[in-house]
Design a protein around this motif. Structure first.
Motif, PDB file in Angstrom:
ATOM      1  N   GLN A 123     -28.211 -22.353  52.572  1.00 21.18           N
ATOM      2  CA  GLN A 123     -29.156 -21.710  53.475  1.00 21.18           C
ATOM      3  C   GLN A 123     -28.643 -21.727  54.906  1.00 21.18           C
ATOM      4  O   GLN A 123     -28.804 -20.752  55.643  1.00 21.18           O
ATOM      5  CB  GLN A 123     -30.504 -22.412  53.401  1.00 21.18           C
ATOM      6  CG  GLN A 123     -31.582 -21.769  54.273  1.00 21.18           C
ATOM      7  CD  GLN A 123     -32.894 -22.536  54.227  1.00 21.18           C
ATOM      8  OE1 GLN A 123     -32.904 -23.715  53.881  1.00 21.18           O
ATOM      9  NE2 GLN A 123     -33.984 -21.882  54.563  1.00 21.18           N
TER      10      GLN A 123
ATOM     11  N   LEU B  21     -28.421 -26.598  48.306  1.00 24.59           N
ATOM     12  CA  LEU B  21     -29.266 -25.487  48.725  1.00 24.59           C
ATOM     13  C   LEU B  21     -29.373 -25.413  50.244  1.00 24.59           C
ATOM     14  O   LEU B  21     -29.357 -24.327  50.830  1.00 24.59           O
ATOM     15  CB  LEU B  21     -30.663 -25.623  48.103  1.00 24.59           C
ATOM     16  CG  LEU B  21     -30.728 -25.475  46.572  1.00 24.59           C
ATOM     17  CD1 LEU B  21     -32.149 -25.726  46.078  1.00 24.59           C
ATOM     18  CD2 LEU B  21     -30.242 -24.100  46.147  1.00 24.59           C
ATOM     19  N   HIS B  22     -29.484 -26.582  50.894  1.00 25.15           N
ATOM     20  CA  HIS B  22     -29.579 -26.598  52.351  1.00 25.15           C
ATOM     21  C   HIS B  22     -28.299 -26.063  52.986  1.00 25.15           C
ATOM     22  O   HIS B  22     -28.345 -25.267  53.929  1.00 25.15           O
ATOM     23  CB  HIS B  22     -29.843 -28.008  52.856  1.00 25.15           C
ATOM     24  CG  HIS B  22     -29.893 -28.091  54.356  1.00 25.15           C
ATOM     25  ND1 HIS B  22     -31.065 -27.940  55.074  1.00 25.15           N
ATOM     26  CD2 HIS B  22     -28.913 -28.294  55.280  1.00 25.15           C
ATOM     27  CE1 HIS B  22     -30.803 -28.039  56.358  1.00 25.15           C
ATOM     28  NE2 HIS B  22     -29.503 -28.263  56.520  1.00 25.15           N
TER      29      HIS B  22
END
Length: 208
Positions: A27, A23-24
């Motif tokens: 993002q 997810l990081h």
């Protein structure tokens, strides 16, 4: 390799860290060029290397929990995590602020602990001593191999000592990220990922 309930606990930990890293990274790709300096501190080549490193480490640890990786797999991982360590160390001059630099050092500690775990696993977990040797068979007057007992050779004292140093350092890293979670307002998920990774590393080493 790791018995229940620790195998289940560690699996949950490393699945969570892997998902957070994915997810990081997603993002970070969406927010390239942001003007927020605090957010930018968690981007860049070093930050990307850290999260890719932890993603690969999470998957490697998941595999290690459930099955042996073999000699080839061990050396492939040693090379991979050594290269990631060199990349993070090379990018250290571009990291601003002592807090962020200490953060990079904590990742280097975990990579060193991972390499140690891979290389020392046969020593730490022992190996079965074949009690059906000629000397043993002669002593017992022969007998089938199935009836011969197996003994586990204990880990050498120096390996146990080094391992507990690695456990202690991983625990210190976990405490560092816990403090950052409590003191910083933003990026707590980012810090929690590293906290879980350090705690999982310490537990894995201790169980071995």
């Amino acid at each position: 390799m790791i018995e229940a309930p620790y195998s289940v606990l560690l699996s949950v930990v490393f699945v969570v860290t892997a998902v957070i890293c994915i997810l990081h990274l997603a993002q970070a790709r969406r927010s390239v060029g942001t003007s927020d300096p605090h957010h930018a501190a968690h981007q860049g080549p070093v930050a990307t290397a850290v999260h890719v490193n932890h993603l690969v480490m999470s998957l490697a640890m998941l595999l290690m929990v459930w099955r042996p990786v073999g000699q080839v797999g061990t050396w492939v991982q040693v090379i991979i995590f050594s290269v990631f360590g060199v990349l993070m160390l090379a990018g250290l001059p571009s990291v601003h602020g002592w807090v962020e630099r200490v953060g990079v050092f904590t990742h280097l500690v975990l990579n060193a602990a991972m390499v140690w775990m891979l290389l020392a696993m046969p020593l730490l977990m022992g190996h079965a001593m074949d009690m059906s040797s000629d000397e043993h068979a002669a002593h017992h007057g022969g007998g089938s191999m199935d009836s011969m007992p197996m003994q586990m050779t204990p880990a050498p004292a120096w390996a146990t000592t080094v391992n507990w140093v690695a456990v202690s350092l991983s625990f210190v890293v976990a405490v560092w990220w816990l403090v950052r979670i409590l003191r910083e307002r933003g990026h707590r998920v980012h810090a929690a990922c590293h906290l879980l990774m350090a705690a999982g590393m310490a537990l894995m080493l201790a169980l071995m």
